[in-house]
Design a protein around this motif. Structure first.
Motif, PDB file in Angstrom:
ATOM      1  N   ILE A  23       2.253  34.598  -8.119  1.00  0.00           N
ATOM      2  CA  ILE A  23       2.072  33.166  -7.873  1.00  0.00           C
ATOM      3  C   ILE A  23       0.592  32.869  -7.929  1.00  0.00           C
ATOM      4  O   ILE A  23      -0.196  33.340  -7.094  1.00  0.00           O
ATOM      5  N   LEU A  24       0.183  32.074  -8.914  1.00  0.00           N
ATOM      6  CA  LEU A  24      -1.234  31.908  -9.237  1.00  0.00           C
ATOM      7  C   LEU A  24      -1.842  30.623  -8.704  1.00  0.00           C
ATOM      8  O   LEU A  24      -3.046  30.572  -8.428  1.00  0.00           O
ATOM      9  N   GLY A  25      -1.069  29.576  -8.597  1.00  0.00           N
ATOM     10  CA  GLY A  25      -1.599  28.294  -8.155  1.00  0.00           C
ATOM     11  C   GLY A  25      -0.481  27.399  -7.687  1.00  0.00           C
ATOM     12  O   GLY A  25       0.680  27.576  -8.073  1.00  0.00           O
ATOM     13  N   THR A  26      -0.819  26.419  -6.859  1.00  0.00           N
ATOM     14  CA  THR A  26       0.198  25.543  -6.277  1.00  0.00           C
ATOM     15  C   THR A  26      -0.281  24.102  -6.247  1.00  0.00           C
ATOM     16  O   THR A  26      -1.480  23.812  -6.316  1.00  0.00           O
ATOM     17  N   GLY A  27       0.676  23.192  -6.100  1.00  0.00           N
ATOM     18  CA  GLY A  27       0.403  21.772  -5.903  1.00  0.00           C
ATOM     19  C   GLY A  27       1.479  21.178  -5.019  1.00  0.00           C
ATOM     20  O   GLY A  27       2.640  21.585  -5.094  1.00  0.00           O
ATOM     21  N   MET A  28       1.112  20.228  -4.166  1.00  0.00           N
ATOM     22  CA  MET A  28       2.082  19.610  -3.263  1.00  0.00           C
ATOM     23  C   MET A  28       1.738  18.145  -3.032  1.00  0.00           C
ATOM     24  O   MET A  28       0.560  17.775  -2.963  1.00  0.00           O
ATOM     25  N   VAL A  29       2.770  17.335  -2.885  1.00  0.00           N
ATOM     26  CA  VAL A  29       2.667  15.971  -2.367  1.00  0.00           C
ATOM     27  C   VAL A  29       3.780  15.814  -1.349  1.00  0.00           C
ATOM     28  O   VAL A  29       4.966  15.933  -1.698  1.00  0.00           O
ATOM     29  N   THR A  30       3.432  15.591  -0.097  1.00  0.00           N
ATOM     30  CA  THR A  30       4.418  15.485   0.976  1.00  0.00           C
ATOM     31  C   THR A  30       4.065  14.314   1.881  1.00  0.00           C
ATOM     32  O   THR A  30       3.050  13.634   1.683  1.00  0.00           O
ATOM     33  N   ALA A  31       4.889  14.128   2.893  1.00  0.00           N
ATOM     34  CA  ALA A  31       4.610  13.064   3.867  1.00  0.00           C
ATOM     35  C   ALA A  31       3.398  13.370   4.720  1.00  0.00           C
ATOM     36  O   ALA A  31       2.880  12.467   5.383  1.00  0.00           O
ATOM     37  N   VAL A  32       2.926  14.619   4.723  1.00  0.00           N
ATOM     38  CA  VAL A  32       1.776  14.987   5.567  1.00  0.00           C
ATOM     39  C   VAL A  32       0.548  15.353   4.751  1.00  0.00           C
ATOM     40  O   VAL A  32      -0.458  15.790   5.321  1.00  0.00           O
ATOM     41  N   GLY A  33       0.598  15.187   3.436  1.00  0.00           N
ATOM     42  CA  GLY A  33      -0.573  15.485   2.627  1.00  0.00           C
ATOM     43  C   GLY A  33      -0.332  15.237   1.160  1.00  0.00           C
ATOM     44  O   GLY A  33       0.794  15.409   0.667  1.00  0.00           O
ATOM     45  N   HIS A  34      -1.384  14.852   0.450  1.00  0.00           N
ATOM     46  CA  HIS A  34      -1.264  14.553  -0.971  1.00  0.00           C
ATOM     47  C   HIS A  34      -1.716  15.706  -1.849  1.00  0.00           C
ATOM     48  O   HIS A  34      -1.864  15.537  -3.066  1.00  0.00           O
ATOM     49  N   ASP A  35      -1.966  16.874  -1.263  1.00  0.00           N
ATOM     50  CA  ASP A  35      -2.256  18.071  -2.035  1.00  0.00           C
ATOM     51  C   ASP A  35      -1.810  19.280  -1.228  1.00  0.00           C
ATOM     52  O   ASP A  35      -1.396  19.155  -0.066  1.00  0.00           O
ATOM     53  N   GLY A  64      -0.528  18.560 -12.085  1.00  0.00           N
ATOM     54  CA  GLY A  64      -1.963  18.558 -12.332  1.00  0.00           C
ATOM     55  C   GLY A  64      -2.712  19.442 -11.348  1.00  0.00           C
ATOM     56  O   GLY A  64      -3.628  20.193 -11.727  1.00  0.00           O
ATOM     57  N   GLU A  65      -2.331  19.377 -10.069  1.00  0.00           N
ATOM     58  CA  GLU A  65      -3.006  20.203  -9.064  1.00  0.00           C
ATOM     59  C   GLU A  65      -2.756  21.688  -9.316  1.00  0.00           C
ATOM     60  O   GLU A  65      -3.682  22.512  -9.217  1.00  0.00           O
ATOM     61  N   ALA A  66      -1.518  22.058  -9.618  1.00  0.00           N
ATOM     62  CA  ALA A  66      -1.208  23.465  -9.868  1.00  0.00           C
ATOM     63  C   ALA A  66      -1.965  23.988 -11.088  1.00  0.00           C
ATOM     64  O   ALA A  66      -2.466  25.121 -11.083  1.00  0.00           O
ATOM     65  N   LEU A  67      -2.075  23.178 -12.130  1.00  0.00           N
ATOM     66  CA  LEU A  67      -2.796  23.598 -13.327  1.00  0.00           C
ATOM     67  C   LEU A  67      -4.295  23.710 -13.063  1.00  0.00           C
ATOM     68  O   LEU A  67      -4.957  24.613 -13.591  1.00  0.00           O
ATOM     69  N   ARG A  68      -4.837  22.846 -12.236  1.00  0.00           N
ATOM     70  CA  ARG A  68      -6.265  22.960 -11.883  1.00  0.00           C
ATOM     71  C   ARG A  68      -6.530  24.223 -11.064  1.00  0.00           C
ATOM     72  O   ARG A  68      -7.611  24.813 -11.142  1.00  0.00           O
ATOM     73  N   ALA A  69      -5.548  24.638 -10.271  1.00  0.00           N
ATOM     74  CA  ALA A  69      -5.706  25.851  -9.470  1.00  0.00           C
ATOM     75  C   ALA A  69      -5.629  27.108 -10.319  1.00  0.00           C
ATOM     76  O   ALA A  69      -6.050  28.184  -9.873  1.00  0.00           O
ATOM     77  N   ALA A  70      -5.093  27.006 -11.527  1.00  0.00           N
ATOM     78  CA  ALA A  70      -5.000  28.140 -12.449  1.00  0.00           C
ATOM     79  C   ALA A  70      -5.529  27.694 -13.810  1.00  0.00           C
ATOM     80  O   ALA A  70      -4.750  27.446 -14.740  1.00  0.00           O
TER      81      ALA A  70
END
Length: 346
Positions: A7-19, A73-79
């Motif tokens: 697992i190389l990179g991750t991205g999240m959008v939730t009720a408690v955070g936008h990354d 986009g966030e996951a791709l920026r992390a990897a």
């Protein structure tokens, strides 16, 4: 085949955070964002929910799309070594028969995501409409794409929302929602999450590896009335994942699950543990991010992977060996064994 995935990179959008960093930090601190929604339950009280607030008041398909594009986009920026045009996307969505599901979502969301991102996704991209187990099925597909079909990377993403009037009405009718009249239920939410998967590489830096996957069917589902719950399906899924990883339940340091408040699933997890753990352990704690982000359907699997990666990299997990398990209302069960370690030459 049990070739591991990294697992190389991750991205999240939730009720408690936008990354991913902010969402994982909130989950670590047990912070939720449960608020009254615009829906009213049968008791005449406002329904609690875990809604995502974006920069504009998007809703429906548009909101799902915006959340999906954000996490990709966030996951791709992390990897940054990943080329999105040559990387298949395995997209987990709600089950096709779930009440309130948007019409023709399978056929359009991948196409809309490509247009929004300005990138043509690889033709091997696919939609997996299996709800909460979708991410595990996507990882199984990703393992084949990487280790048999020669892809360097695969994206696994999930996006979902239960904050739809017809969805809430049906779950309340079945006494599945946490409402003013029912304490044995879940708080509905919405979210999106994504992870980048690849083959492990030799490095002095530790990597979070998926070393085992297991799947099974549970006959005594949450809606069954004539069969006692013995957790046969989850037990078989756990045994399959542990067998692939070449270890027993006693080697796990903690569990990450999709449990969201219903007694049925907690009982199932307890029964499955009692049938697979044969060596005494003082603790084998159960983490359930839905306590903070609500029941978010198909998004929970990639979100759990993001939480696992953050806990390992920041060192606040209870160890380096993690067991994930998921299940949907149709009876499908999945288990994933993760371990955080350095990969060196044999």
């Amino acid at each position: 085949m049990n070739a591991p995935l990294s697992i190389l990179g991750t991205g999240m959008v939730t009720a408690v955070g936008h990354d991913a960093p902010s969402s994982c930090a909130a989950i670590r601190c047990a912070i939720d964002n449960f608020q009254e929604t615009r829906f009213i339950d049968r008791g005449g009280e406002w329904q609690l929910g875990a809604s995502v607030t974006l920069e504009k008041p998007w809703g429906g398909r548009s909101k799902l799309l915006k959340m999906l594009v954000s996490v990709l986009g966030e996951a791709l920026r992390a990897a940054p070594e990943v080329d999105p045009s040559s990387t298949p996307l395995m997209l987990a969505l709600a089950e096709s028969d779930r009440p309130g599901r948007l019409h023709a979502l399978d056929a359009s969301l991948l196409h809309d995501a490509q247009r929004e991102m300005g990138v043509a996704l690889h033709p091997d991209s696919a939609v997996i409409a299996r709800g909460r187990v979708g991410a595990a099925v996507a990882m199984l597909n990703a393992r084949k794409l990487i280790h048999q079909n020669g892809h360097r990377h695969v994206l696994v993403a999930g996006v979902d929302s239960l904050l739809v009037s017809s969805t809430l009405a049906e779950f309340e009718r079945r006494e599945r929602l946490l409402t003013s009249r029912n304490s044995n239920g879940f708080i509905p939410g919405e979210a999106a999450a994504a992870v980048v998967l690849g083959a492990p590489v030799q490095s002095e830096q530790p990597q979070l590896l998926c070393s085992g996957l297991g799947f099974a069917m549970e006959q005594s589902t949450i809606d069954s009335e004539d069969m006692p719950l013995r957790a046969d399906g989850l037990t078989r899924a756990l045994q399959g994942a542990l067998a692939e990883a070449g270890c027993g339940m006693e080697a796990m340091d903690y569990r990450l699950t999709d449990l969201s408040g219903e007694q049925y699933y907690f009982k199932e997890a307890s029964l499955a543990l009692s049938r697979t753990l044969r060596v005494r352990k003082e603790f084998l704690h159960l983490w359930h991010p839905a306590d903070c982000i609500g029941e978010c359907g198909a998004a929970i699997g990639p979100a759990m992977l993001a939480v696992a990666l953050a806990s390992c990299r920041k060192g606040y997990g209870e160890g380096n060996n993690i067991l994930l398990h998921l299940g949907n209302d149709a009876g499908e069960r999945a288990a994933v064994v993760l371990d955080y370690r350095t990969v060196r030459a044999a």
